[in-house]
Motif scaffolding. Structure first.
Motif, PDB file in Angstrom:
ATOM      1  N   UNK A  70     148.280   7.819  87.917  1.00  0.00           N
ATOM      2  CA  UNK A  70     148.252   7.356  86.534  1.00  0.00           C
ATOM      3  C   UNK A  70     149.043   8.314  85.646  1.00  0.00           C
ATOM      4  N   UNK A  71     149.841   7.757  84.741  1.00  0.00           N
ATOM      5  CA  UNK A  71     150.571   8.561  83.768  1.00  0.00           C
ATOM      6  C   UNK A  71     149.721   8.671  82.493  1.00  0.00           C
ATOM      7  N   UNK A  72     149.381   9.901  82.133  1.00  0.00           N
ATOM      8  CA  UNK A  72     148.358  10.137  81.103  1.00  0.00           C
ATOM      9  C   UNK A  72     148.905  10.371  79.705  1.00  0.00           C
ATOM     10  N   UNK A 127     144.094  15.431  91.549  1.00  0.00           N
ATOM     11  CA  UNK A 127     142.899  16.193  91.927  1.00  0.00           C
ATOM     12  C   UNK A 127     143.203  17.014  93.167  1.00  0.00           C
ATOM     13  N   UNK A 128     142.510  18.144  93.291  1.00  0.00           N
ATOM     14  CA  UNK A 128     142.618  19.018  94.460  1.00  0.00           C
ATOM     15  C   UNK A 128     144.070  19.388  94.774  1.00  0.00           C
ATOM     16  N   UNK A 161     149.480  22.486  88.444  1.00  0.00           N
ATOM     17  CA  UNK A 161     148.097  22.197  88.074  1.00  0.00           C
ATOM     18  C   UNK A 161     147.327  21.641  89.278  1.00  0.00           C
ATOM     19  N   UNK A 162     146.022  21.874  89.306  1.00  0.00           N
ATOM     20  CA  UNK A 162     145.191  21.425  90.419  1.00  0.00           C
ATOM     21  C   UNK A 162     144.344  20.205  90.073  1.00  0.00           C
ATOM     22  N   UNK A 163     144.281  19.881  88.792  1.00  0.00           N
ATOM     23  CA  UNK A 163     143.571  18.689  88.340  1.00  0.00           C
ATOM     24  C   UNK A 163     144.480  17.932  87.374  1.00  0.00           C
ATOM     25  N   UNK A 164     144.019  16.783  86.903  1.00  0.00           N
ATOM     26  CA  UNK A 164     144.812  15.929  86.020  1.00  0.00           C
ATOM     27  C   UNK A 164     145.498  16.712  84.893  1.00  0.00           C
ATOM     28  N   UNK A 165     146.797  16.480  84.726  1.00  0.00           N
ATOM     29  CA  UNK A 165     147.518  17.023  83.577  1.00  0.00           C
ATOM     30  C   UNK A 165     147.302  16.054  82.421  1.00  0.00           C
ATOM     31  N   UNK A 166     146.560  16.502  81.438  1.00  0.00           N
ATOM     32  CA  UNK A 166     146.092  15.620  80.370  1.00  0.00           C
ATOM     33  C   UNK A 166     147.080  15.486  79.224  1.00  0.00           C
ATOM     34  N   UNK A 167     147.977  16.476  79.069  1.00  0.00           N
ATOM     35  CA  UNK A 167     148.895  16.440  77.945  1.00  0.00           C
ATOM     36  C   UNK A 167     150.168  17.213  78.289  1.00  0.00           C
ATOM     37  N   UNK A 204     142.968  19.397  83.220  1.00  0.00           N
ATOM     38  CA  UNK A 204     141.522  19.433  83.436  1.00  0.00           C
ATOM     39  C   UNK A 204     141.105  20.625  84.292  1.00  0.00           C
ATOM     40  N   UNK A 205     142.092  21.373  84.838  1.00  0.00           N
ATOM     41  CA  UNK A 205     141.754  22.582  85.588  1.00  0.00           C
ATOM     42  C   UNK A 205     141.552  23.785  84.671  1.00  0.00           C
ATOM     43  N   UNK A 206     141.449  23.527  83.364  1.00  0.00           N
ATOM     44  CA  UNK A 206     141.136  24.543  82.341  1.00  0.00           C
ATOM     45  C   UNK A 206     142.311  25.467  82.035  1.00  0.00           C
ATOM     46  N   UNK A 207     143.537  25.061  82.369  1.00  0.00           N
ATOM     47  CA  UNK A 207     144.690  25.912  82.099  1.00  0.00           C
ATOM     48  C   UNK A 207     145.723  25.204  81.240  1.00  0.00           C
ATOM     49  N   UNK A 208     146.501  26.011  80.538  1.00  0.00           N
ATOM     50  CA  UNK A 208     147.708  25.569  79.849  1.00  0.00           C
ATOM     51  C   UNK A 208     148.869  26.337  80.453  1.00  0.00           C
TER      52      UNK A 208
END
Length: 299
Positions: free
Chosen positions: A214-216, A234-235, A259-265, A284-288
């Motif tokens: 999915x493209x977020x 994910x993962x 990134x290890x989880x969804x890139x939200x932005x 969503x992996x808590x990083x920027x």
């Protein structure tokens, strides 16, 4: 290092600025010790969206159904707009404009005047499900909206009239952004594609090759040459951002993986005199992460 130095200089300017905005929108002096003023939060629940409004102002929307205009220098909320019946999903504004737009889970979009009444100055009803995409033309005369109802709509911001409506099966819109100086709008979708819409006839001018996830989110460079899209994941699988060429090949330029989880932005960062073109991604992996636009290397 250059980014860190730039941020340090910016923080220094903020720390020693001698004036602060009050919550009522006026400008006042800090106390004799120069201590920063404390302000109430702009929202009473989670903030769902934020966008630039003017060089020193931003607009935000939240789960508390409100829209707030805040000063990034002081943190003070200068205006608060109430009118949506459910949480605000997206906010936007034409840069340096006094008009603010908000989309909501109540299936509507509203326009607010920065220096006007506290109520909305225009309503844009018409979607059947939550509005998830919102883009305004550079002159703020037209608005494009997208929804999980598979449609993209175009509106006249003065009259509130719907100027066009286009539906594509399984096109669950996740984000919209307007190409600077052009009649084109970029749109990402849960169907894993990124589309380029010609706003004049509200038709798809180009569809980039589908990704695996999915493209977020999407963003466009200030020169209008490139666009970014970000992927779910994910993962460690997926979760990349992709740079696309808008002018020549209209193909994929490069990917930003890490990134290890969804890139939200994803967003193009402003150019600095000593900085190479860069982009930033949040996840969503808590990083920027900050990336070199041309080499896909992390800064």
């Amino acid at each position: 290092l250059l980014v860190a130095r730039a941020m340090g200089k910016l923080q220094s300017k903020i720390s020693f600025h001698t004036t602060k905005y009050r919550a009522d929108g006026s400008v006042g002096q800090t106390g004799p010790t120069g201590a920063p003023q404390q302000h109430s939060p702009a929202h009473t629940d989670a903030v769902t969206s934020v966008a630039a409004l003017k060089p020193d102002l931003c607009v935000s929307g939240g789960r508390d159904k409100s829209v707030a205009v805040s000063s990034w220098r002081s943190g003070a909320a200068l205006r608060r707009f109430i009118g949506h019946e459910r949480e605000v999903t997206k906010v936007t504004s034409a840069l340096d404009s006094s008009r603010v737009f908000s989309a909501s889970r109540d299936k509507t979009v509203k326009m607010w005047e920065l220096h006007g009444a506290s109520g909305p100055s225009q309503h844009f009803p018409g979607h059947d499900l939550v509005v998830t995409g919102l883009a305004v033309s550079p002159d703020a005369s037209q608005l494009c909206t997208g929804s999980r109802d598979n449609t993209v709509c175009k509106w006249d911001t003065e009259t509130g009239e719907c100027l066009g409506r286009a539906a594509i099966s399984r096109n669950l819109v996740t984000h919209l952004c307007w190409v600077p100086g052009e009649p084109y709008v970029i749109q990402t979708s849960e169907d894993k594609t990124t589309r380029v819409w010609d706003s004049r006839e509200l038709q798809v001018a180009h569809t980039f090759p589908a990704k695996q996830h999915i493209q977020t989110c999407c963003d466009v460079s200030q020169d209008g040459r490139y666009c970014l899209s970000s992927s779910s994941g994910s993962a460690g699988h997926g979760a990349e951002a992709t740079l696309w060429d808008l002018r020549q090949t209209r193909g994929r330029v490069c990917e930003y993986k890490g990134h290890f989880q969804t890139t939200t932005s994803c967003v193009f960062l402003p150019r600095g005199p000593a900085l190479a073109p860069s982009i930033a991604t949040s996840s969503s992996d808590s990083t920027v992460k900050v990336w070199d636009q041309g080499t896909a290397g992390r800064g």
